[in-house]
Design a protein around this motif. Structure first.
Motif, PDB file in Angstrom:
ATOM      1  N   VAL A  43       0.857  -1.183   0.000  1.00 11.44           N
ATOM      2  CA  VAL A  43       0.000   0.000   0.000  1.00 11.44           C
ATOM      3  C   VAL A  43       0.893   1.234   0.000  1.00 11.44           C
ATOM      4  O   VAL A  43       1.698   1.428   0.918  1.00 11.44           O
ATOM      5  CB  VAL A  43      -0.927   0.007   1.235  1.00 11.44           C
ATOM      6  CG1 VAL A  43      -1.843   1.220   1.190  1.00 11.44           C
ATOM      7  CG2 VAL A  43      -1.726  -1.280   1.316  1.00 11.44           C
TER       8      VAL A  43
ATOM      9  N   THR B 265      -8.595  -4.636  -0.326  1.00 10.73           N
ATOM     10  CA  THR B 265      -7.903  -4.004  -1.452  1.00 10.73           C
ATOM     11  C   THR B 265      -8.784  -2.960  -2.128  1.00 10.73           C
ATOM     12  O   THR B 265      -8.300  -1.896  -2.533  1.00 10.73           O
ATOM     13  CB  THR B 265      -7.474  -5.070  -2.481  1.00 10.73           C
ATOM     14  OG1 THR B 265      -8.607  -5.860  -2.859  1.00 10.73           O
ATOM     15  CG2 THR B 265      -6.400  -5.974  -1.915  1.00 10.73           C
TER      16      THR B 265
ATOM     17  N   VAL C 103      -2.434   0.351  -4.496  1.00  7.13           N
ATOM     18  CA  VAL C 103      -2.395  -0.995  -3.936  1.00  7.13           C
ATOM     19  C   VAL C 103      -1.775  -1.928  -4.968  1.00  7.13           C
ATOM     20  O   VAL C 103      -2.214  -1.965  -6.117  1.00  7.13           O
ATOM     21  CB  VAL C 103      -3.808  -1.486  -3.546  1.00  7.13           C
ATOM     22  CG1 VAL C 103      -3.721  -2.868  -2.904  1.00  7.13           C
ATOM     23  CG2 VAL C 103      -4.483  -0.499  -2.608  1.00  7.13           C
TER      24      VAL C 103
END
Length: 250
Positions: A55, A135, A146
């Protein structure tokens, strides 16, 4: 006067000739005790145990304070969201942080046009039922990227032991078949050389599924959770084994 018959001299053992017909010990065995060297291999396809996602939170501002403030706020939002999944998050680690000034392209003086901030985290999940939802929600955050998921096994996974055990059994079976082919049987195990048993699917390798997305500046509604199918992992094990066997019947 010394009697020549009574005189003795030490003779090295290596200088003593071997009687005709007597077997000589060789590194690869003797006619009465031949040696076998075989290779045992195993490959298992198993379900992954963990999934990792990267991330990356970004911010841009015309001055340093603004960039840092926005980056701090967005980073806190991302971390709070990840931590809200509780035990499904097995590990959360911060990788890199950077704040980079961007200079103007023209002009003789070093003038900063903007500041770019970025921080990257790696989250390891053990619950794949929440992976698609997490996600998607992360990708919905402002200027948040992501990457992943990358499927994997834990270093102490039972799958590694199962593969090694199967490789040894395969080596014994192969050696037994060789011995039986010449009318002999296995007598003793001399050596097992472990060449390693590991997951051969590296990050970004063909076959690993990945997802990359940037969060939108404004989200009108919650996006549906992604449907992610775990990638089965290939576990390999290789061993070399050496045995002795009884005298063959040729």
């Amino acid at each position: 006067m010394t009697d020549p018959a009574a005189t003795t001299s030490a003779v090295p053992a290596s200088a003593v000739p071997t009687p005709a017909g007597a077997p000589t010990a060789l590194p690869y065995g003797t006619p009465d005790t031949p040696r076998l060297a075989v290779r045992g291999e195993a490959r298992l396809d198993v379900d992954p145990e963990i999934a990792r996602i990267a991330v990356t939170v970004s911010a841009r501002g015309t001055d340093r304070t603004t960039a840092l403030t926005d980056l701090t706020r967005r980073n806190e939002q991302a971390l709070t969201l990840i931590k809200s999944y509780g035990d499904a998050i097995e590990k959360l680690e911060t990788g890199t942080f950077s704040l980079t000034p961007q200079l103007t392209e023209k002009g003789r003086h070093e003038r900063v046009r903007a500041y770019h901030g970025r921080v990257t985290h790696t989250a390891t999940l053990n619950d794949f039922t929440t992976l698609g939802e997490l996600t998607t929600r992360l990708a919905d955050l402002d200027l948040t990227r992501v990457d992943g998921p990358w499927w994997d096994l834990r270093p102490d996974s039972p799958a590694h032991r199962a593969a090694r055990t199967q490789a040894v059994r395969e080596a014994v079976q192969r050696a037994r078949e060789y011995a039986e082919a010449v009318g002999a049987r296995l007598d003793a195990l001399l050596e097992i050389a472990d060449l390693g048993a590991e997951n051969t699917a590296p990050a970004q390798a063909p076959g690993m599924r990945g997802f990359a997305g940037y969060g939108r500046a404004a989200v009108q509604e919650s996006a549906p959770a992604l449907d992610l199918e775990p990638q089965r992992q290939a576990v390999h094990a290789h061993v070399n084994a050496r045995f002795t066997m009884t005298r063959p019947v040729l």
